[in-house]
Design a protein around this motif. Structure first.
Motif, short mmCIF file in Angstrom:
data_model
loop_
_atom_site.label_atom_id
_atom_site.label_comp_id
_atom_site.label_asym_id
_atom_site.label_seq_id
_atom_site.Cartn_x
_atom_site.Cartn_y
_atom_site.Cartn_z
N LYS A 23 33.77 39.51 30.18
CA LYS A 23 35.01 39.87 29.90
C LYS A 23 35.09 41.05 29.19
O LYS A 23 34.27 41.14 28.29
CB LYS A 23 35.90 38.79 29.17
N LEU A 64 34.01 39.82 37.01
CA LEU A 64 34.49 40.17 35.89
C LEU A 64 35.88 40.14 35.46
O LEU A 64 36.97 40.55 36.59
CB LEU A 64 34.03 41.90 36.02
N HIS A 66 39.07 41.43 32.47
CA HIS A 66 39.42 42.18 31.24
C HIS A 66 40.85 41.83 30.75
O HIS A 66 41.62 41.23 31.31
CB HIS A 66 39.25 43.64 31.60
N ASN A 105 44.10 47.60 34.89
CA ASN A 105 43.14 47.05 35.90
C ASN A 105 42.82 48.23 36.90
O ASN A 105 41.65 48.37 37.40
CB ASN A 105 43.78 45.93 36.62
N VAL A 109 38.78 49.18 37.60
CA VAL A 109 38.30 49.05 39.01
C VAL A 109 37.80 50.41 39.15
O VAL A 109 36.72 50.50 39.78
CB VAL A 109 39.27 48.38 39.73
N LEU A 112 34.35 51.40 37.55
CA LEU A 112 33.23 50.54 38.04
C LEU A 112 32.97 51.22 39.52
O LEU A 112 31.94 51.33 39.84
CB LEU A 112 34.00 49.03 38.35
N ALA A 119 33.42 46.95 43.09
CA ALA A 119 34.58 46.12 42.56
C ALA A 119 35.73 45.93 43.15
O ALA A 119 36.14 46.89 43.95
CB ALA A 119 34.99 46.80 41.05
N SER A 121 39.62 44.45 43.03
CA SER A 121 40.70 43.83 42.11
C SER A 121 41.56 42.87 42.97
O SER A 121 41.82 42.84 43.89
CB SER A 121 41.90 45.07 41.93
N VAL A 154 37.22 41.42 40.21
CA VAL A 154 37.98 41.80 39.09
C VAL A 154 39.42 41.33 38.97
O VAL A 154 40.09 41.57 39.41
CB VAL A 154 37.99 43.37 38.74
N HIS A 156 42.30 39.96 35.63
CA HIS A 156 42.53 40.15 34.11
C HIS A 156 44.04 39.45 33.79
O HIS A 156 44.34 38.80 34.33
CB HIS A 156 43.19 41.59 34.57
N THR A 172 42.73 36.01 29.87
CA THR A 172 41.50 36.02 30.60
C THR A 172 40.48 35.13 30.40
O THR A 172 39.89 34.66 31.30
CB THR A 172 40.90 37.48 30.51
#
Length: 285
Positions: A23, A64, A66, A105, A109, A112, A119, A121, A154, A156, A172
């Protein structure tokens, strides 16, 4: 950091890490006292750290997540989305919160991807429901399918349609907890990038506060008693609630260890690879 630090990571080395959850804290990747103030250099540095870890260990399977930081928290607090919204009321605040979370987000992303991390989303609110702010069901198959393809899903902190109070905010940590306890994606390692460590007192207010390198059954009660709340807008509860949730996971998920570290890229890469850390806090049984 001393023998507790070494012991924590020596213990980890004998456990095969199947899944690792990461995170990026909202207070790290944004300025939570501002409004939609992304810290792009920090996000890019953390993305590069993830890329370095994957290059060093191609077997890493990462999920992952966030926080929303100064993006989603501003609108959620303004409109009270976390407290609930009656079905026949104006849901503009819900929509604004969701849109803000997605804007951050996209930044994460894209960083990344630019660093070479594949990555993808996956918006939680499109696939979950809650009751009284707790996730009741979440279709997590897309996350599993992404991992099978060596992608990095990813997720969030997000809004949720709530069967009891109308709307809710799902942190998260709550998302990662659901994955750990109620999906096949049981992690052996969770890395929370945020505060540099857990401290004996709030280091922002008390200069004598000392980092706590290891939290286990012997000191968890004392640590929770001294844990504070967030200093900025945070509708997900602050440090104490996060520690309580992580301790419940450590007690429940066999072999799980949780690391709280600062946003230094080298620390993140080392944590993902299970290497000894110079600073931070380890939580384990």
């Amino acid at each position: 950091m001393g023998s507790d630090r070494v012991g924590c990571f020596d213990h980890l080395s004998v456990v095969t890490a199947v899944y690792t959850f990461v995170k990026f804290g909202g207070s790290v990747i944004t300025d939570k006292t501002g409004r939609e103030a992304a810290d792009v250099p920090v996000i890019e540095a953390l993305a590069s750290a993830v890329a370095a870890a994957r290059a060093a260990d191609p077997s890493l399977a990462l999920v992952l997540g966030h926080g929303s930081g100064s993006f989603g928290h501003h609108y959620a607090a303004r409109y009270g989305v976390h407290r609930g919204t009656p079905l026949d009321a104006d849901h503009t605040g819900f929509a604004l919160t969701a849109a803000a979370a997605l804007r951050l987000n996209r930044i994460v992303v894209d960083a990344l991807l630019a660093a070479g991390v594949p990555a993808v989303s996956l918006q939680p609110s499109a696939a979950l429901r809650s009751a009284n702010g707790q996730i009741t069901d979440w279709e997590t198959t897309p996350i599993s399918e992404a991992l099978k393809r060596r992608l990095v899903p990813v997720i969030h902190g997000d809004v949720a349609f709530d069967t009891a109070q109308g709307t809710a905010i799902i942190s998260t940590e709550a998302l990662l907890s659901f994955l750990a306890l109620r999906s096949p994606l049981q992690p052996r390692r969770i890395v929370l990038v945020g505060e540099a460590a857990v401290y004996t007192a709030d280091p922002h207010r008390d200069p004598s506060a000392q980092p706590i390198p290891l939290i286990n059954r012997a000191n968890i009660g004392q640590v929770l008693a001294g844990a504070g709340e967030s200093r900025a807008a945070d509708v997900t509860g602050g440090m104490r609630s996060k520690l309580e949730l992580m301790w419940r996971l450590v007690e429940t998920v066999p072999g799980l260890e949780v690391y709280l570290i600062g946003p230094q890229p080298a620390l993140l890469t080392a944590a993902l690879l299970g290497q000894p850390l110079a600073s931070g806090t380890c939580i384990r049984q």
